[in-house]
Motif scaffolding. Structure first.
Motif, PDB file in Angstrom:
ATOM      1  N   PRO A   5      59.666  61.627  56.670  1.00  0.00           N
ATOM      2  CA  PRO A   5      61.041  62.171  56.722  1.00  0.00           C
ATOM      3  C   PRO A   5      62.105  61.081  56.780  1.00  0.00           C
ATOM      4  N   GLY A   6      61.786  59.961  57.429  1.00  0.00           N
ATOM      5  CA  GLY A   6      62.763  58.884  57.497  1.00  0.00           C
ATOM      6  C   GLY A   6      63.009  58.268  56.140  1.00  0.00           C
ATOM      7  N   LEU A   7      61.936  58.034  55.378  1.00  0.00           N
ATOM      8  CA  LEU A   7      62.084  57.491  54.032  1.00  0.00           C
ATOM      9  C   LEU A   7      62.765  58.496  53.111  1.00  0.00           C
ATOM     10  N   ARG A   8      62.447  59.777  53.279  1.00  0.00           N
ATOM     11  CA  ARG A   8      63.102  60.793  52.449  1.00  0.00           C
ATOM     12  C   ARG A   8      64.601  60.792  52.695  1.00  0.00           C
ATOM     13  N   GLY A  13      69.899  59.380  50.597  1.00  0.00           N
ATOM     14  CA  GLY A  13      71.155  58.665  50.849  1.00  0.00           C
ATOM     15  C   GLY A  13      71.623  57.787  49.717  1.00  0.00           C
ATOM     16  N   THR A  14      70.815  57.683  48.661  1.00  0.00           N
ATOM     17  CA  THR A  14      71.218  56.919  47.475  1.00  0.00           C
ATOM     18  C   THR A  14      71.579  57.812  46.298  1.00  0.00           C
ATOM     19  N   LEU A  15      71.556  59.139  46.473  1.00  0.00           N
ATOM     20  CA  LEU A  15      71.660  60.047  45.328  1.00  0.00           C
ATOM     21  C   LEU A  15      72.982  60.802  45.263  1.00  0.00           C
ATOM     22  N   LEU A  16      73.565  60.818  44.063  1.00  0.00           N
ATOM     23  CA  LEU A  16      74.629  61.751  43.717  1.00  0.00           C
ATOM     24  C   LEU A  16      73.987  62.864  42.907  1.00  0.00           C
ATOM     25  N   SER A  17      73.825  64.010  43.513  1.00  0.00           N
ATOM     26  CA  SER A  17      73.229  65.154  42.840  1.00  0.00           C
ATOM     27  C   SER A  17      74.336  65.948  42.143  1.00  0.00           C
ATOM     28  N   ALA A  18      74.010  67.146  41.716  1.00  0.00           N
ATOM     29  CA  ALA A  18      74.978  68.045  41.087  1.00  0.00           C
ATOM     30  C   ALA A  18      74.395  69.446  41.153  1.00  0.00           C
ATOM     31  N   ALA A 289      73.989  65.714  35.102  1.00  0.00           N
ATOM     32  CA  ALA A 289      74.709  66.987  35.157  1.00  0.00           C
ATOM     33  C   ALA A 289      73.775  68.182  35.280  1.00  0.00           C
ATOM     34  N   ASP A 290      72.645  68.124  34.595  1.00  0.00           N
ATOM     35  CA  ASP A 290      71.702  69.243  34.598  1.00  0.00           C
ATOM     36  C   ASP A 290      70.727  69.047  35.754  1.00  0.00           C
ATOM     37  N   VAL A 291      71.181  69.375  36.964  1.00  0.00           N
ATOM     38  CA  VAL A 291      70.445  69.035  38.190  1.00  0.00           C
ATOM     39  C   VAL A 291      70.251  70.293  39.032  1.00  0.00           C
ATOM     40  N   ASP A 292      69.088  70.381  39.673  1.00  0.00           N
ATOM     41  CA  ASP A 292      68.823  71.461  40.616  1.00  0.00           C
ATOM     42  C   ASP A 292      68.052  70.890  41.800  1.00  0.00           C
ATOM     43  N   LEU A 293      67.666  71.757  42.707  1.00  0.00           N
ATOM     44  CA  LEU A 293      66.939  71.311  43.896  1.00  0.00           C
ATOM     45  C   LEU A 293      65.643  70.611  43.513  1.00  0.00           C
ATOM     46  N   GLU A 294      64.904  71.185  42.585  1.00  0.00           N
ATOM     47  CA  GLU A 294      63.612  70.617  42.213  1.00  0.00           C
ATOM     48  C   GLU A 294      63.763  69.190  41.693  1.00  0.00           C
ATOM     49  N   LEU A 295      64.747  68.961  40.827  1.00  0.00           N
ATOM     50  CA  LEU A 295      64.931  67.621  40.272  1.00  0.00           C
ATOM     51  C   LEU A 295      65.377  66.637  41.350  1.00  0.00           C
ATOM     52  N   GLU A 297      64.804  66.750  44.572  1.00  0.00           N
ATOM     53  CA  GLU A 297      63.647  66.454  45.417  1.00  0.00           C
ATOM     54  C   GLU A 297      62.639  65.565  44.677  1.00  0.00           C
ATOM     55  N   HIS A 298      62.482  65.791  43.396  1.00  0.00           N
ATOM     56  CA  HIS A 298      61.577  64.963  42.597  1.00  0.00           C
ATOM     57  C   HIS A 298      62.012  63.500  42.610  1.00  0.00           C
ATOM     58  N   VAL A 299      63.315  63.258  42.422  1.00  0.00           N
ATOM     59  CA  VAL A 299      63.812  61.881  42.409  1.00  0.00           C
ATOM     60  C   VAL A 299      63.649  61.242  43.789  1.00  0.00           C
ATOM     61  N   ALA A 300      63.980  61.991  44.844  1.00  0.00           N
ATOM     62  CA  ALA A 300      63.804  61.462  46.194  1.00  0.00           C
ATOM     63  C   ALA A 300      62.343  61.119  46.463  1.00  0.00           C
ATOM     64  N   ALA A 301      61.437  62.003  46.048  1.00  0.00           N
ATOM     65  CA  ALA A 301      60.010  61.749  46.257  1.00  0.00           C
ATOM     66  C   ALA A 301      59.546  60.537  45.468  1.00  0.00           C
ATOM     67  N   ALA A 302      60.077  60.350  44.270  1.00  0.00           N
ATOM     68  CA  ALA A 302      59.707  59.184  43.466  1.00  0.00           C
ATOM     69  C   ALA A 302      60.155  57.889  44.146  1.00  0.00           C
ATOM     70  N   ILE A 303      61.334  57.920  44.768  1.00  0.00           N
ATOM     71  CA  ILE A 303      61.813  56.737  45.491  1.00  0.00           C
ATOM     72  C   ILE A 303      60.901  56.433  46.670  1.00  0.00           C
ATOM     73  N   VAL A 304      60.537  57.451  47.421  1.00  0.00           N
ATOM     74  CA  VAL A 304      59.624  57.269  48.550  1.00  0.00           C
ATOM     75  C   VAL A 304      58.291  56.708  48.063  1.00  0.00           C
ATOM     76  N   ALA A 305      57.801  57.228  46.946  1.00  0.00           N
ATOM     77  CA  ALA A 305      56.544  56.728  46.384  1.00  0.00           C
ATOM     78  C   ALA A 305      56.682  55.270  45.953  1.00  0.00           C
ATOM     79  N   GLY A 306      57.843  54.909  45.438  1.00  0.00           N
ATOM     80  CA  GLY A 306      58.083  53.525  45.040  1.00  0.00           C
ATOM     81  C   GLY A 306      58.029  52.571  46.214  1.00  0.00           C
ATOM     82  N   VAL A 307      58.504  53.028  47.363  1.00  0.00           N
ATOM     83  CA  VAL A 307      58.375  52.226  48.580  1.00  0.00           C
ATOM     84  C   VAL A 307      56.904  52.125  48.970  1.00  0.00           C
ATOM     85  N   GLY A 308      56.222  53.242  48.880  1.00  0.00           N
ATOM     86  CA  GLY A 308      54.819  53.275  49.297  1.00  0.00           C
ATOM     87  C   GLY A 308      53.917  52.395  48.469  1.00  0.00           C
TER      88      GLY A 308
END
Length: 483
Positions: A5-8, A13-18, A289-295, A297-308
Motif C-alpha cells: 500500500p505504501g508503494l501504491r 502520487g505521480t499520476l495525472l488521471s482523467a 484522455a481515455d482513462v478509467d479506474l482500470e487503466l 490502477e494498471h499504471v500504478a501497479a506497473a510502477i510498483v512492479a518496476g520498483v519490485g
C-alpha cells in the motif's frame, strides 16, 4: 500478489488521471484520497464556467492539494472555450505582434480564467520553435520560427500565467518544432546534433527556466544525438543531464500523455512507459484522455512492479512524488490575481492580422469556408468567420469535392471570400483557390500556419496566425464584414 500500500500510494502520487463527464465519478474522488496527484480536464469535462468551477471544487474537497490540470493554450488549443473557440489568439498571433508585454497580459488573463474555474496547472505554453512549416502538431501553437522571439514570449507567457497563481508547464522539451509527424500517432525523429538543438530549440526552455516555470513537459520524440532509439520522455540524458544539470531546472518534469503512440508504442504499453519515464527523470505522468479506474490502477501497479524488479529505484519514485507535492503546494489554492481582461484577446488578435492587397469592394460576399481536419491536440473546436458575419451567405465545402465553376455561379455579382487553414498544404485546396481567383473577385483568409504561397489573381490575402474565436472576429473586421 498483493500490492504494497505504501508503494501504491507513491505510484499514485505521480499520476495525472482523467475521467469522462461533467462530474467526477466515485473512483476518481476515492483515488485522490488514496494519494493520486490529480486529474486533467478535457473538453468533455467542461460545459461552462460555473460547472467547471463546481467540478474543480468537488475534486479539491476530496484532496485539498489536488492538481487540476488542463490544456489551455488560447488560440487553436482550448478546453475552457472548446464549444465556441477561444476568446484569445494563440501563440503564433502573439509572436507576430511581437510585444512581450501583450503576451504577458494575455496569459495573465488566461490564468485568471483558469483560476476562476479552479484549475491550478495549465499544460501550457507551447514554447517549441516551429522551424518545420508543415509541422502537423505544433504550427500556430508556436510563437514563431525564430528562437530568440520564441524565448522572449515564452518567458512572458510563463510570467503572466504564474502571476495568476496557475502553474505553467512549458512544452515540449527538448523541442517539437522541427518534426513533420505527430507524436500522438508515431514516434517522430529529430536527427540534429546537440549544437543545433542548443542554438535552435533550447533557448525558449532556458528562458522559461529563468522565468521560474514550475513545470516543463517532455516530448515524445526521438533525438538520436541524445536518446538513441527511445523517446526523450524516457531519457536521462535529456531530462537529467540536459534539462536539470545544463539548464538548471528544479521544478517538476511532466510527461506528455503516455497513451500517445510516441510513448506507449515505443515502450510496449502505458504501464511500461510510466516506469521508463520515471526512471528517466520524469516526475508527473499524464496518463491521457481515455482513462478509467482500470487503466489508472494498471499504471500504478506497473510502477510498483518496476520498483519490485529493480527497473525503478524507490528513491527515484520518492523524489518524483516530492516534486509533485511541491508543485501542488505552490499551486494551492488556485488563483492569486483578479478578473480576466475584457476584450483583451480580440484586441490582441486584431493587432496580429496582416492584409496584403486590397479589401475594398468586398461587401456582401459569398463566404466559402474550406472544411479541414484538426489535430488531436486541437480537437473539434469551431473556427472561421461564421459567428461574426450574420446575414452573409456562407457555404462549407471540402476543396477536393468542390467545383470552382459552381461556386462562381453561386456568387454571381458578389465577391468571394475563401477561408481556410493551412491552405498551401493540400494540392486540391490550392487548385480550387487559384481557379476561383482566376475567374472572380476573391479574397483569401489564411487561419493556419502561414506560408509563402499566394494564389495568382487574388484581390486580397489576409493572414490571422490562428483560428480562435478572437482571430475570426479580427479577420471579419479587417474585411469590413464584422457585425
Amino acid at each position: 500478489m498483493a500490492i504494497d500500500p505504501g508503494l501504491r500510494r507513491l505510484a499514485l502520487g505521480t499520476l495525472l488521471s482523467a475521467f469522462p463527464g461533467h462530474t467526477a465519478p466515485e473512483w476518481a474522488l476515492r483515488l485522490l484520497t488514496e494519494g493520486l496527484a490529480g486529474h486533467t480536464l478535457f473538453g468533455f469535462n467542461i460545459a461552462d464556467a460555473a460547472q467547471t468551477a463546481a467540478l474543480s471544487a468537488q475534486l479539491r474537497e476530496a484532496s485539498p492539494a489536488v492538481l487540476v490540470a488542463t490544456d489551455e493554450e488560447g488560440g487553436d488549443v482550448t478546453r475552457l472555450a472548446h464549444l465556441t473557440g477561444s476568446p484569445y489568439p494563440g501563440n503564433a498571433a502573439l509572436g507576430a505582434v511581437d510585444d512581450p508585454d501583450l503576451t504577458r497580459e494575455v496569459y495573465a488573463s488566461i490564468g485568471a480564467d483558469l483560476a476562476a474555474a479552479g484549475v491550478n496547472l495549465d499544460l501550457a505554453p507551447t514554447v517549441d520553435v516551429n522551424t518545420a512549416d508543415d509541422n502537423p502538431i505544433i504550427g500556430t501553437r508556436s510563437f514563431g520560427n525564430d528562437p530568440a522571439r520564441v524565448a522572449r514570449h515564452a518567458a512572458a507567457a510563463v510570467t503572466g500565467l504564474q502571476a495568476a497563481g496557475v502553474a505553467a508547464c512549458a512544452k515540449h522539451f527538448p523541442g517539437h518544432g522541427a518534426t513533420v509527424t505527430d507524436s500522438h500517432l508515431e514516434l517522430p525523429t529529430i536527427d540534429a546534433p546537440l549544437e543545433v538543438l542548443r542554438a535552435r530549440d533550447l533557448p525558449p526552455f532556458a528562458a522559461v527556466v529563468e522565468a521560474g516555470a514550475k513545470s516543463i513537459m517532455t516530448a515524445h520524440i526521438r533525438v538520436p544525438a541524445l536518446t538513441d532509439g527511445m523517446p526523450a520522455t524516457f531519457s536521462r540524458a535529456v531530462l537529467v543531464d540536459l534539462l536539470r544539470r545544463d539548464l538548471g531546472f528544479t521544478g517538476a518534469v511532466v510527461t506528455d500523455a503516455l497513451e500517445m503512440r510516441g510513448a506507449a508504442g515505443a515502450a510496449g504499453g502505458i504501464g511500461n512507459a510510466a516506469v521508463l519515464a520515471l526512471a528517466g527523470g520524469a516526475d508527473l505522468l499524464c496518463v491521457g484522455a481515455d482513462v478509467d479506474l482500470e487503466l489508472t490502477e494498471h499504471v500504478a501497479a506497473a510502477i510498483v512492479a518496476g520498483v519490485g524488479d529493480g527497473r525503478l529505484p524507490v528513491a527515484r519514485l520518492e523524489e518524483a512524488v516530492g516534486r509533485c507535492r511541491e508543485l501542488a503546494a505552490w499551486a494551492t489554492p488556485a488563483g492569486r490575481a483578479g478578473a480576466a481582461a475584457s476584450d483583451l484577446g480580440y484586441a490582441a488578435a486584431r493587432r496580429a492580422v496582416r492584409v496584403e492587397g486590397t479589401v475594398a469592394g468586398l461587401a456582401d460576399p459569398l463566404i466559402v469556408h474550406l472544411e479541414s481536419g484538426h489535430s488531436i491536440a486541437e480537437g473539434p473546436v469551431p473556427w472561421g468567420l461564421g459567428p461574426h458575419v450574420n446575414g452573409t451567405e456562407l457555404v462549407r465545402v471540402v476543396a477536393a469535392d468542390a467545383s470552382a465553376e459552381e461556386l462562381v455561379a453561386r456568387a454571381g455579382a458578389r465577391p468571394i471570400v475563401v477561408v481556410g487553414r493551412h491552405n498551401h498544404r493540400a494540392p486540391a485546396t490550392r487548385d480550387l483557390i487559384e481557379r476561383l481567383a482566376a475567374a472572380h473577385a476573391v479574397a483569401v483568409v489564411e487561419m493556419g500556419w502561414p506560408s509563402a504561397w499566394r494564389p495568382a489573381g487574388a484581390r486580397a490575402y489576409v493572414t490571422t496566425f490562428g483560428a480562435s474565436l478572437a482571430n475570426g472576429r479580427a479577420a471579419a473586421e479587417a474585411l469590413g464584414l464584422a457585425l
